[in-house]
Design a protein around this motif. Structure first.
Motif, PDB file in Angstrom:
ATOM      1  N   LEU A 168      44.630  68.620  77.326  1.00  0.00           N
ATOM      2  CA  LEU A 168      45.124  68.858  75.975  1.00  0.00           C
ATOM      3  C   LEU A 168      44.022  68.686  74.940  1.00  0.00           C
ATOM      4  CD1 LEU A 168      48.606  67.044  75.996  1.00  0.00           C
ATOM      5  CD2 LEU A 168      48.189  69.494  75.929  1.00  0.00           C
ATOM      6  N   ASP A 171      40.508  71.756  74.530  1.00  0.00           N
ATOM      7  CA  ASP A 171      40.463  72.976  73.729  1.00  0.00           C
ATOM      8  C   ASP A 171      40.115  72.692  72.273  1.00  0.00           C
ATOM      9  OD1 ASP A 171      41.028  74.510  75.907  1.00  0.00           O
ATOM     10  OD2 ASP A 171      43.179  74.655  75.499  1.00  0.00           O
ATOM     11  N   ASP A 172      40.736  71.665  71.705  1.00  0.00           N
ATOM     12  CA  ASP A 172      40.464  71.353  70.304  1.00  0.00           C
ATOM     13  C   ASP A 172      39.060  70.809  70.114  1.00  0.00           C
ATOM     14  OD1 ASP A 172      43.017  71.870  68.750  1.00  0.00           O
ATOM     15  OD2 ASP A 172      43.794  70.619  70.354  1.00  0.00           O
ATOM     16  N   ARG A 197      44.469  68.410  64.267  1.00  0.00           N
ATOM     17  CA  ARG A 197      45.103  69.441  65.103  1.00  0.00           C
ATOM     18  C   ARG A 197      45.265  68.921  66.531  1.00  0.00           C
ATOM     19  NH1 ARG A 197      41.927  73.195  63.856  1.00  0.00           N
ATOM     20  NH2 ARG A 197      40.450  72.980  65.577  1.00  0.00           N
ATOM     21  N   ARG A 201      48.814  68.355  68.633  1.00  0.00           N
ATOM     22  CA  ARG A 201      49.046  68.967  69.934  1.00  0.00           C
ATOM     23  C   ARG A 201      49.432  67.911  70.969  1.00  0.00           C
ATOM     24  NH1 ARG A 201      47.091  73.704  71.800  1.00  0.00           N
ATOM     25  NH2 ARG A 201      45.514  73.773  70.150  1.00  0.00           N
ATOM     26  N   GLY A 205      53.169  68.640  70.280  1.00  0.00           N
ATOM     27  CA  GLY A 205      53.223  69.839  71.113  1.00  0.00           C
ATOM     28  C   GLY A 205      52.399  70.981  70.557  1.00  0.00           C
ATOM     29  N   ALA A 206      52.222  72.010  71.374  1.00  0.00           N
ATOM     30  CA  ALA A 206      51.383  73.149  71.002  1.00  0.00           C
ATOM     31  C   ALA A 206      51.911  73.865  69.762  1.00  0.00           C
ATOM     32  CB  ALA A 206      51.285  74.124  72.173  1.00  0.00           C
ATOM     33  N   ALA A 209      50.488  72.383  66.636  1.00  0.00           N
ATOM     34  CA  ALA A 209      49.037  72.251  66.527  1.00  0.00           C
ATOM     35  C   ALA A 209      48.504  72.854  65.233  1.00  0.00           C
ATOM     36  CB  ALA A 209      48.355  72.885  67.736  1.00  0.00           C
ATOM     37  N   ASP A 249      57.920  70.139  73.389  1.00  0.00           N
ATOM     38  CA  ASP A 249      56.975  70.682  74.360  1.00  0.00           C
ATOM     39  C   ASP A 249      56.840  69.688  75.517  1.00  0.00           C
ATOM     40  OD1 ASP A 249      54.830  71.615  75.796  1.00  0.00           O
ATOM     41  OD2 ASP A 249      53.537  71.953  74.059  1.00  0.00           O
ATOM     42  N   SER A 252      53.620  67.604  75.808  1.00  0.00           N
ATOM     43  CA  SER A 252      53.259  66.631  74.780  1.00  0.00           C
ATOM     44  C   SER A 252      53.842  65.262  75.104  1.00  0.00           C
ATOM     45  CB  SER A 252      53.783  67.102  73.420  1.00  0.00           C
ATOM     46  OG  SER A 252      55.209  67.047  73.398  1.00  0.00           O
TER      47      SER A 252
END
Length: 514
Positions: A168, A171-172, A197, A201, A205-206, A209, A249, A252
């Motif tokens: 998780l 990516d950020d 952000r 997430r 959850g996405a 984000a 999600d 999360s």
């Protein structure tokens, strides 16, 4: 009246008679069992009150430490004077909490971390504490995220596994490292936006984000001190969170806590998720960046230790005020209703050998009984730092400090850190013209060593750009015709100029560092 006369008068008023609460006997007559003498807290002398007030007021003067540090007199810095005064009070009051009067109010101040934790825990069990507020370095009060967490065992069972949390976060973090300036430095606003952000997430959850308004509403609700504005802001936060908790999600933290959805019970779901999001946001945006600075300075050897040290030295909740709503007795100390207990975890001495976020109660959440979200937030900060280190190495630009001389205060917004891609990383031998190409950030007033670090980061980036241009020129696609060969020569010429510029900048960096 002398200081000794003042102390005798105040000790008498506080229940002391100069003999530690005894009247010349051993506390019992014959077979009569000894009884503990309950008395109020001792009051600091007027001179001690004045010194403590001056130490608090000095926090508004960031330049006040410069002369003392230049002479190597750390005891005369703002934090050094405050710690010395607390150590003096601990000696003269047998380590017992003392009542201090300041321009910001009268406080009962525990003088060591163990006493602070035990006093607040006992008061909390007795139901005597009200909602805590924060106290900043200038003595101004601000709101804190209200403690709300599920049962500790339930939180442990539903905790995100390390592999899922890292996925998780990755990516950020990639987005943050890819958005650094052309000289490799991290812009504070870009870092903070990416960290928030990431927090949304991981916790919500996405779908949340990209909901930047959620973080803004959360910050406004957390900072509220006035009850009327606080109620309106909390209601707005509940409305903003409710859609994400109706069908959370599953990847999360909220989805693992309430697989079936918690939106139907906002009294349970919304406060818990809001508190988790507040702590994770603070740890990811502030503590993680401070941890990177510690690693760059060589003051920590792993992400875990760096985050732990950052929480210990620069706790997000520097000081908290706990109002007493009902009288209680702790050991032999009687605490009256209306008293305000001031706890500053960053200033209190702590038992040697203590490590980890759990060893520093109040650093992220002021709940006396502990908070299940505090270690989780520290985990997110640790994984954030780990993900950054997997892509690049941190270089501390400003403020400059070393492992043997760490600053007493370190605001994340004032940090300037550069990231240099590691050899063999994904940035080698690929076209980099799409990356940001902003000019090096101006650093007025920084020491030459700060410019040296900035120049070194720029030289490394120029070298990587030269390598990517040369790799592009070596592609077989330019072999078809004369125009292709012409462009190849142009690219190689640019690569050569970048390599020469990198060498020149590196020599300048060595001169500045010398």
């Amino acid at each position: 009246m002398t200081d000794e006369d003042t102390r005798d008068t105040q000790d008498t008023r506080d229940g002391h008679d100069g003999h530690d609460g005894h009247d010349g006997h051993d506390g019992h007559d014959g077979d009569t069992p000894a009884q503990t003498v309950v008395r109020g807290p001792a009051t600091a002398w007027p001179l001690e009150n004045a010194l403590f007030s001056a130490a608090v007021l000095a926090q508004r003067l960031p330049w006040a430490d410069a002369p003392a540090r230049a002479l190597g007199l750390d005891v005369l810095t703002r934090e050094g004077m405050t710690r010395a005064l607390l150590a003096h009070l601990k000696r003269t009051r047998s380590g017992r909490p003392v009542r201090l009067r300041t321009p910001f109010g009268s406080f009962l101040v525990p003088l060591c971390a163990d006493d602070a934790a035990a006093l607040l825990a006992h008061a909390d069990q007795a139901g005597a504490l009200g909602a805590a507020t924060g106290l900043d370095a200038g003595g101004r009060r601000h709101g804190l995220s209200p403690h709300a967490a599920p049962d500790a065992s339930r939180a442990r069972e539903a905790a995100l596994p390390a592999a899922e949390l890292r996925a998780l976060v990755r990516d950020d973090v990639d987005g943050i490292t890819g958005a650094r300036r052309g000289d490799g430095t991290l812009d504070w606003q870009v870092w903070r936006a990416g960290a928030l952000r990431l927090a949304r997430r991981v916790v919500v959850g996405a779908a949340a984000a990209e909901d930047t308004l959620l973080s803004e509403v959360l910050a406004a609700a957390t900072a509220a001190v006035d009850s009327r504005s606080g109620e309106a802001r909390n209601a707005a936060l509940a409305r903003r969170l409710a859609p994400y908790l109706t069908d959370p999600d599953p990847a999360s933290q909220a989805g693992r806590l309430w697989p079936g959805g918690a939106g139907g019970d906002p009294g349970t779901g919304v406060p818990v998720v809001a508190h988790a999001l507040a702590l994770v946001s603070e740890a990811a945006s502030g503590t993680a960046l401070q941890a990177l600075a510690l690693l760059a300075a060589g003051a920590a050897d792993s992400p875990e230790r760096a985050v732990s040290e950052a929480l210990r030295r620069w706790p997000p909740v520097a000081a908290a005020v706990h109002p007493v709503r009902a009288p209680f007795v702790w050991q032999d100390l009687a605490v009256e209703s209306g008293t305000e207990i001031l706890c500053a975890p960053g200033l209190l001495p702590h038992p040697p050998g203590a490590d980890g976020p759990a060893a520093w109660p109040g650093a992220l959440c002021t709940a006396p009984a502990g908070c299940a979200w505090a270690p989780f937030a520290a985990r997110v900060a640790t994984e954030t730092v780990r993900a950054v280190l997997a892509e690049a190495g941190p270089v501390l630009i400003a403020p400059r400090f070393g492992a043997d001389r760490l600053p007493d205060t370190l605001e994340p917004s004032g940090l300037l850190v550069a990231l240099t891609e590691r050899a063999g990383g994904s940035g080698d031998a690929r076209v980099t013209v799409g990356l940001p190409t902003a000019l090096p950030v101006a650093a007025p007033g920084y020491a030459p060593a700060s410019y040296a670090a900035l120049a070194q980061a720029s030289a490394e980036r120029l070298e990587r750009h030269a390598e990517s241009l040369a790799a592009c020129a070596g592609h077989a696609g330019w072999n078809d015709d004369g125009a292709g060969e012409h462009f190849r020569m142009v690219l190689l010429g640019h690569a050569d100029r970048c390599a020469k510029a990198a060498a020149d900048v590196r020599r300048a960096a060595q001169r500045l560092a010398g």
